[in-house]
Design a protein around this motif. Structure first.
Motif, PDB file in Angstrom:
ATOM      1  N   VAL A 246       0.933  -1.168   0.005  1.00 24.33           N
ATOM      2  CA  VAL A 246       0.062   0.075   0.039  1.00 24.33           C
ATOM      3  C   VAL A 246       0.790   1.167   0.049  1.00 24.33           C
ATOM      4  O   VAL A 246       0.422   2.411  -0.092  1.00 24.33           O
ATOM      5  N   ASP A 247       2.241   1.106   0.218  1.00 17.26           N
ATOM      6  CA  ASP A 247       2.916   2.430   0.070  1.00 17.26           C
ATOM      7  C   ASP A 247       4.225   2.253  -0.564  1.00 17.26           C
ATOM      8  O   ASP A 247       4.526   2.826  -1.668  1.00 17.26           O
ATOM      9  N   ALA A 248       5.372   1.602   0.067  1.00 21.08           N
ATOM     10  CA  ALA A 248       6.663   1.624  -0.243  1.00 21.08           C
ATOM     11  C   ALA A 248       7.036   1.037  -1.834  1.00 21.08           C
ATOM     12  O   ALA A 248       7.686   1.521  -2.713  1.00 21.08           O
TER      13      ALA A 248
ATOM     14  N   GLY B 131       8.285   4.884  -6.642  1.00 18.65           N
ATOM     15  CA  GLY B 131       9.663   5.174  -6.947  1.00 18.65           C
ATOM     16  C   GLY B 131      10.682   5.629  -5.842  1.00 18.65           C
ATOM     17  O   GLY B 131      11.662   6.123  -6.141  1.00 18.65           O
ATOM     18  N   LYS B 132      10.156   5.929  -4.672  1.00 13.43           N
ATOM     19  CA  LYS B 132      11.034   6.121  -3.560  1.00 13.43           C
ATOM     20  C   LYS B 132      11.986   4.867  -3.148  1.00 13.43           C
ATOM     21  O   LYS B 132      11.585   3.959  -2.883  1.00 13.43           O
ATOM     22  N   THR B 133      13.631   5.023  -3.379  1.00 12.21           N
ATOM     23  CA  THR B 133      14.219   4.209  -3.270  1.00 12.21           C
ATOM     24  C   THR B 133      15.367   4.524  -2.007  1.00 12.21           C
ATOM     25  O   THR B 133      15.856   5.999  -2.277  1.00 12.21           O
TER      26      THR B 133
ATOM     27  N   ILE C 119      -5.144   5.862  -3.832  1.00  9.85           N
ATOM     28  CA  ILE C 119      -4.803   7.183  -3.178  1.00  9.85           C
ATOM     29  C   ILE C 119      -3.524   7.550  -2.994  1.00  9.85           C
ATOM     30  O   ILE C 119      -3.303   8.614  -3.385  1.00  9.85           O
ATOM     31  N   LYS C 120      -2.620   6.578  -3.149  1.00  2.98           N
ATOM     32  CA  LYS C 120      -1.241   7.142  -3.112  1.00  2.98           C
ATOM     33  C   LYS C 120      -0.765   7.934  -4.532  1.00  2.98           C
ATOM     34  O   LYS C 120      -0.274   8.807  -4.762  1.00  2.98           O
ATOM     35  N   ARG C 121      -1.315   6.944  -5.388  1.00  2.00           N
ATOM     36  CA  ARG C 121      -1.311   7.709  -6.826  1.00  2.00           C
ATOM     37  C   ARG C 121      -1.495   8.990  -7.079  1.00  2.00           C
ATOM     38  O   ARG C 121      -0.967   9.918  -7.483  1.00  2.00           O
TER      39      ARG C 121
ATOM     40  N   LYS D  44       2.452  18.413  -3.088  1.00  2.15           N
ATOM     41  CA  LYS D  44       1.434  17.646  -2.471  1.00  2.15           C
ATOM     42  C   LYS D  44       1.935  16.117  -2.177  1.00  2.15           C
ATOM     43  O   LYS D  44       1.256  15.496  -1.095  1.00  2.15           O
ATOM     44  N   ARG D  45       2.765  15.649  -2.838  1.00  4.30           N
ATOM     45  CA  ARG D  45       3.469  14.243  -2.196  1.00  4.30           C
ATOM     46  C   ARG D  45       3.666  14.295  -0.627  1.00  4.30           C
ATOM     47  O   ARG D  45       3.759  13.501  -0.060  1.00  4.30           O
ATOM     48  N   GLN D  46       4.487  15.677  -0.234  1.00  4.65           N
ATOM     49  CA  GLN D  46       4.618  15.803   1.170  1.00  4.65           C
ATOM     50  C   GLN D  46       3.468  15.355   2.085  1.00  4.65           C
ATOM     51  O   GLN D  46       4.039  15.197   3.228  1.00  4.65           O
ATOM     52  N   LEU D  47       2.320  15.521   1.642  1.00  6.20           N
ATOM     53  CA  LEU D  47       1.245  15.272   2.623  1.00  6.20           C
ATOM     54  C   LEU D  47       1.180  14.052   3.095  1.00  6.20           C
ATOM     55  O   LEU D  47       0.863  13.508   4.229  1.00  6.20           O
ATOM     56  N   LEU D  48       1.920  12.811   2.023  1.00  3.62           N
ATOM     57  CA  LEU D  48       2.236  11.716   2.390  1.00  3.62           C
ATOM     58  C   LEU D  48       3.148  11.304   3.664  1.00  3.62           C
ATOM     59  O   LEU D  48       3.135  10.378   4.169  1.00  3.62           O
ATOM     60  N   ASN D  49       3.785  12.447   4.073  1.00  2.00           N
ATOM     61  CA  ASN D  49       4.862  12.352   5.252  1.00  2.00           C
ATOM     62  C   ASN D  49       3.914  12.461   6.716  1.00  2.00           C
ATOM     63  O   ASN D  49       4.524  12.484   7.679  1.00  2.00           O
TER      64      ASN D  49
END
Ligand code: GLY
Length: 351
Positions: free
Chosen positions: A135-137, A141-143, A219-221, A233-238
């Motif tokens: 559901v996340d990692a 594409g964050k590695t 949602i992640k997409r 906006k991706r920073q909201l996932l933090n």
């Protein structure tokens, strides 16, 4: 099979369903010509699923080899990274070959970073075997690898060419790993889907895992597409990860990632409420966490948590962008000045 199209600069698909590992080779052959594939897995997942993955790849014409790393966040290290790179060189993997990450978030992050850097970049496939990774990692594409100085300190953005999620592999997950997945899904619920939050907070949802993976990937997409490099906006996932990463680190990883994120979400919401930035009561998140067996606090000194946050890569010259949940399903970013980090933590850790 359920599918979610991730329309990043290099688009790819997330395919979700029971028994998909048996189809790994065939599914991969639809997006990449048969080549050499090195499957990276760990000492927990390898004994369960490696043989099946290799057989499927070979059956579809791929020449498959494997590297088994020791399980555990402490092995998401520069030493393991270099060992894998040397293994790839010894096996004479070329830029037209690929890597397969078979495992949870540690394997996914490590394999992705190896793929991003080996000979300046080769393709890779994510085969998440934990709910948390699914559901996340595995998406976005964050590695990265960890250094003694901090978590995910060295990494790259490198999108996979395919994510294949066999939800049958969740059947062997211990409760702790389900709880980890619950934490990231609760986070997505706070960010974008109050109804899903309520379902998760009721605590009995495992039989809906496949549907939930699809919903959470969607949602992640919505946060990743348009902000692949994490500038907006991706920073909201933090959400939950500013305090969460710090306590995870300070616990010496005795707290799992999901446990740390649960503690982080509660602390960050409490601070936002005390600062007058939101009316959302952190009790709602606390109860959702408890219903899923997650811890809601950690006995760390505010100064240590603040110091860890200030070392985190989320810091910029202007401060740290923290996520403020306004209500379930709606959030916004707030730029926290560096000099307020200590106070931010103190307010969050003290009920
Ligand atoms: N896990 C947060 C992100 O991918 O941006």
């Amino acid at each position: 099979m359920r599918t979610v199209d991730i329309l990043t600069e290099k688009p790819y698909q997330v395919r979700i369903g029971r028994g998909l590992l048996r189809e790994l080779g065939g599914q991969l052959a639809l997006v990449h010509r048969p080549c050499r594939a090195v499957v990276v897995t760990d000492s927990t997942v390898g004994p369960l699923y490696l043989e099946e993955a290799l057989a499927s790849l070979q059956g579809a014409g791929f020449s498959a080899e494997s590297y088994v790393m020791p399980a555990g966040e402490e092995h998401k290290s520069a030493e393991t990274f270099l060992d894998i790179q040397r293994f790839l060189i010894r096996t004479e993997l070329t830029r037209s070959d690929l890597l397969v990450a078979l495992g949870g978030g540690v394997v996914g992050d490590m394999t992705g970073f190896c793929a991003a850097t080996y000979q300046r970049g080769i393709p890779f496939v994510q085969v998440p075997t934990t709910l948390l990774c699914a559901v996340d990692a595995s998406v976005g594409g964050k590695t990265a690898i960890d250094l003694p100085e901090g978590k995910n300190m060295v990494g790259a953005f490198h999108q996979p060419i395919l994510v294949l999620c066999d939800t049958e592999t969740f059947d062997t997950l211990p409760d702790l790993r389900w709880q980890d997945g619950a934490a990231e899904m609760l986070k997505h619920g706070v960010l974008a889907d109050g109804e899903m939050f309520a379902l998760l907070a009721a605590g009995s949802w495992r039989e809906k895992a496949e549907e939930l993976v699809q919903k959470n990937v969607e949602i992640k997409r919505s946060f990743v597409v348009g902000d692949e490099k994490d500038k907006g906006k991706r920073q909201l996932l933090n959400f939950g990860h500013t305090v969460g990463h710090a306590v995870e680190w300070l616990s010496g990883f005795s707290l799992s990632h999901g446990q740390a994120v649960a503690i982080g979400m509660i602390a960050e919401t409490r601070t936002a409420r005390k600062m007058g930035l939101t009316k959302l009561d952190e009790e709602i998140i606390l109860r959702g966490a408890q219903a899923n067996g997650l811890p809601v606090s950690f006995p760390a000194a505010a100064q240590d948590v603040a110091a860890a946050i200030l070392r985190d890569k989320k810091r910029t010259d202007g401060g740290i962008a923290v996520c403020v949940p306004l209500r379930l399903g709606e959030t916004r970013l707030h730029m926290l000045p560096l000099e307020q980090v200590r106070e931010y933590v103190e307010m969050g850790l003290m009920p």
